[in-house]
Design an enzyme around this catalytic site. Structure first.
Site, PDB file in Angstrom:
ATOM      1  N   HIS A 275      36.004  48.396  63.588  1.00 55.84           N
ATOM      2  CA  HIS A 275      35.859  48.586  62.142  1.00 55.84           C
ATOM      3  C   HIS A 275      36.319  49.974  61.717  1.00 55.84           C
ATOM      4  O   HIS A 275      36.750  50.180  60.592  1.00 55.84           O
ATOM      5  CB  HIS A 275      34.431  48.269  61.701  1.00 55.84           C
ATOM      6  CG  HIS A 275      34.196  46.801  61.656  1.00 55.84           C
ATOM      7  ND1 HIS A 275      33.628  46.112  62.691  1.00 55.84           N
ATOM      8  CD2 HIS A 275      34.541  45.878  60.719  1.00 55.84           C
ATOM      9  CE1 HIS A 275      33.607  44.825  62.389  1.00 55.84           C
ATOM     10  NE2 HIS A 275      34.150  44.656  61.208  1.00 55.84           N
TER      11      HIS A 275
ATOM     12  N   GLU B 196      35.514  32.466  63.329  1.00 61.02           N
ATOM     13  CA  GLU B 196      35.778  33.652  64.145  1.00 61.02           C
ATOM     14  C   GLU B 196      35.169  33.545  65.540  1.00 61.02           C
ATOM     15  O   GLU B 196      35.197  34.481  66.318  1.00 61.02           O
ATOM     16  CB  GLU B 196      35.350  34.942  63.441  1.00 61.02           C
ATOM     17  CG  GLU B 196      34.027  34.898  62.736  1.00 61.02           C
ATOM     18  CD  GLU B 196      33.775  36.129  61.863  1.00 61.02           C
ATOM     19  OE1 GLU B 196      34.557  37.076  61.879  1.00 61.02           O
ATOM     20  OE2 GLU B 196      32.747  36.122  61.170  1.00 61.02           O
TER      21      GLU B 196
ATOM     22  N   ASN C 116      40.101  38.959  63.864  1.00 62.06           N
ATOM     23  CA  ASN C 116      39.645  40.115  64.647  1.00 62.06           C
ATOM     24  C   ASN C 116      38.589  39.686  65.654  1.00 62.06           C
ATOM     25  O   ASN C 116      38.646  40.035  66.837  1.00 62.06           O
ATOM     26  CB  ASN C 116      39.036  41.187  63.731  1.00 62.06           C
ATOM     27  CG  ASN C 116      39.984  41.577  62.626  1.00 62.06           C
ATOM     28  OD1 ASN C 116      41.191  41.416  62.775  1.00 62.06           O
ATOM     29  ND2 ASN C 116      39.454  42.062  61.532  1.00 62.06           N
ATOM     30  N   ASP C 117      37.619  38.930  65.167  1.00 64.62           N
ATOM     31  CA  ASP C 117      36.581  38.462  66.084  1.00 64.62           C
ATOM     32  C   ASP C 117      37.063  37.271  66.900  1.00 64.62           C
ATOM     33  O   ASP C 117      36.703  37.135  68.070  1.00 64.62           O
ATOM     34  CB  ASP C 117      35.314  38.091  65.305  1.00 64.62           C
ATOM     35  CG  ASP C 117      34.496  39.330  64.994  1.00 64.62           C
ATOM     36  OD1 ASP C 117      34.296  40.137  65.916  1.00 64.62           O
ATOM     37  OD2 ASP C 117      34.107  39.512  63.838  1.00 64.62           O
TER      38      ASP C 117
ATOM     39  N   CYS D  94      41.805  36.164  57.133  1.00 66.21           N
ATOM     40  CA  CYS D  94      41.437  37.460  56.550  1.00 66.21           C
ATOM     41  C   CYS D  94      41.295  38.546  57.619  1.00 66.21           C
ATOM     42  O   CYS D  94      40.899  39.656  57.325  1.00 66.21           O
ATOM     43  CB  CYS D  94      40.154  37.350  55.732  1.00 66.21           C
ATOM     44  SG  CYS D  94      38.723  36.903  56.713  1.00 66.21           S
TER      45      CYS D  94
END
Ligand code: PEP
Ligand code: MG
Length: 581
Positions: free
Chosen positions: A196, A441, A464-465, A512
């Site tokens: 992050h 995710e 991302n995850d 996203c």
């Protein structure tokens, strides 16, 4: 002497500026010289802060009778440090001798003690340096009068715009505090490319390099630095020729940026006439102007948990409502996707360790996001009510992070219904048709996407995850960053599977995660059938530029062929071909 450090370039661009070292403590403190008459007052202020923190620890101990023994031991160690002359007496001497402010004196002494602890052979004793850092952080927060809020003060006589923050590590909470500043760049020793911290650098559109390993130790305050966020390189004390070269490149980048601005108002449509929606990811209501400036057609992801960081308490319903309403009104009729909080893992609600359950073996797999929300129904209801109340000011969509199980979706929908019914009971207006969507995710969610398609109004893929969990790579750990690969065949399979099933079911799906904002991957995603992208405002025009030059009908068959490849080298070659022209 000039030297170069290598790390992970996580946010592109070039910055040239002076190093501003952050102390071991995650707080940066300024160095002030005091008038002689103020010295005793400063010592009294220091004493009062020590006393306040001691009593805070005492209260914590009294309230945690049934807490695990580790927490109690941790409080005891911190209390012991606060009684040790090294931390209580020495800073007083420093204040007196150097006529400096208490924060500065304390950090000087902390650095000295940390150095001593690092010399120990015994790993247990060596680790105690972290206790020293933590206890000092507590006292500094008390001194600064902003518990839980990182305070960054620019070095004197230097404009923030030409300061480069050099830190060992930055938590998302530290980094979000940068949004109130205008630093040129930041660099750290640890951190992965989709941590992050990295995401926030991209959202602020400032160059950043993470994972330098020894940057904090090798760079001195005030040294001139060049940060090349594209190549992941930091040049310390560059020679004039290198400096000139980078100045020219900076100008070139600025020129390209200005050229892209011309695309802001044009329709986002592929060469063969397919309309694509480009949305923005934001962290705070204050990011809305950037989203509009970047040409976003809506907010695809509002990471609300950032409202919760850097403060000692939770925002109440009214405060949250005001924040959500601000975003909705700011977007003036464009859709706003508000994600319920994704707290836990690296965005810890209790960074001070007051929660009693802070130390987890594996926080990314722990009680994070919707798992935490469902286990804290009061907190969840407060947020749901606040979001629903804001829905009367414009189109809001509710997005739920980290879902994996059907029963989690069912419980979430029941919680939404409960929030609605309580609002109805109080005759508070809201949009009855607020859509509820889920983030994909977790690999299980992508594989069993039918569970989601049957229950929800829309999906948003958090790559991302999804990549972190598919490849078992901690996204915040620079030591495994090289294994973090959006092009891994397994990741591509999960993405394509989710997009095509959503399309078949007629359920809108977006991406996203950071993948959506990477222009190198735009065509790949278009070819998979993606039509809604959400990314940092700073990336929107770059991605739009790619879309305007892409013919989806030509790309799609090539992407289908790519999905049959499982040799990484071949996949990369195919991606290069896809991106040629
Ligand atoms: C993701 O996981 O891709 C995502 C968009 O959410 P976050 O980065 O906040 O975890
Ligand atoms: Mg995520």
């Amino acid at each position: 002497m000039s030297f170069t450090l290598h790390g992970l370039g996580v946010s592109a661009g070039i910055a040239i500026g002076r190093a501003m070292l952050m102390s071991h403590a995650t707080l940066e403190v300024s160095h002030l010289t005091l008038a002689p008459r103020l010295v005793e007052k400063e010592i009294a202020r220091f004493d009062a802060a020590i006393a306040a923190v001691k009593s805070e620890l005492l209260t914590m101990k009294e309230n945690t009778e049934h807490a695990p023994a580790e927490l109690s031991a941790f409080i005891d160690i911190h209390t012991m440090f606060l009684e040790d002359t090294e931390l209580v007496e020495k800073p007083r001497e420093i204040i007196r001798e150097r006529r400096c402010n208490a924060e500065w004196a304390l950090v000087q002494q902390m650095e000295h003690l940390v150095g001593q602890f690092e010399q120990f052979d015994d790993p247990y004793l060596r680790e105690r340096k972290y206790d020293v850092i933590q206890v000092v952080e507590r006292v500094i927060k008390e001194l600064l009068g902003h518990p839980g809020k990182a305070s960054l003060k620019a070095a004197k006589h230097t404009k923030e715009e030409s300061l480069i923050v050099v830190a060992h590590d930055l938590s998302p909470a530290d980094t979000i505090a940068f949004k109130d500043h205008r630093f040129a760049s930041f660099i750290t020793d640890v951190g992965g490319a989709t941590s992050h911290t990295a995401i926030l650098a991209r959202s602020m559109a400032i160059p950043a390099v993470l994972g330098l390993e020894n940057g904090r130790a090798l760079i001195r305050d005030g040294e001139q630095l060049i940060v090349d966020g594209m190549r992941g390189v930091v040049i310390v004390n560059p020679d004039p020729r290198v400096l000139e070269e980078y100045r020219l490149r900076m100008e070139q980048i600025e020129l390209e940026k200005n050229q892209l601005k011309r695309l802001k108002t044009s329709r986002t449509v592929s060469l063969d006439g397919i309309d694509i929606a480009l949305h923005a990811n934001i962290e705070l209501p204050g990011d809305v102007p950037d989203a509009l400036e970047g040409g976003a057609e809506g907010i695809g992801l509002f990471r609300t948990e950032f409202l919760f960081l850097n403060r000692g308490d939770m925002p109440d319903e009214q405060e949250q409502f005001e924040a959500y309403k601000k975003v909705v009104k700011g977007m003036a009729g464009r859709p706003v996707t508000i994600r319920t909080f994704d707290l836990g893992a690296d965005k810890d609600l209790h960074p001070e360790g007051t929660a009693g359950d802070r130390v987890k073996t594996n926080p990314a797999l722990g009680r994070r996001a919707i798992r935490l929300s469902l286990s804290e129904p009061k907190m969840f209801q407060t947020q749901l009510r606040a979001i629903l109340r804001a829905s009367r000011y414009g189109p809001i969509k509710l997005l739920i992070p980290m879902l994996a199980h059907a029963h989690e979706i069912d419980q979430t929908l029941a919680a939404v219904e409960q929030a609605k019914s309580s609002l109805r009971g109080e005759k508070i207006p809201f949009d009855e048709n607020t859509q509820v969507g889920g983030m994909i995710e977790i690999p299980a969610a992508a594989l069993a996407v039918g569970i989601f398609l049957r229950r929800l109004d829309f999906l948003s893929i958090g790559t991302n995850d999804l990549i972190q969990y598919t490849l078992a790579i901690d996204r915040a750990d620079e030591q495994v960053a090289s294994l973090y690969d959006p092009l891994h065949p397994a990741v591509l399979m999960l993405l394509a599977h989710t997009i095509s099933n959503a399309e078949k079911a007629g359920i809108p799906v977006s991406v996203c995660g950071e993948t959506a904002g990477d222009p190198k991957l735009t065509r790949l995603l278009l070819g998979m059938g993606l039509r809604i992208f959400s990314m940092h405002p700073s990336q929107i025009l770059k991605v739009k530029n790619r879309i305007l030059k892409s013919d989806v009908s030509e790309i799609a068959p090539n992407v289908r062929k790519m999905l049959r490849l499982d040799e990484p080298a071949k996949l990369r070659e195919a991606l290069e071909k896809l991106n040629a022209s």
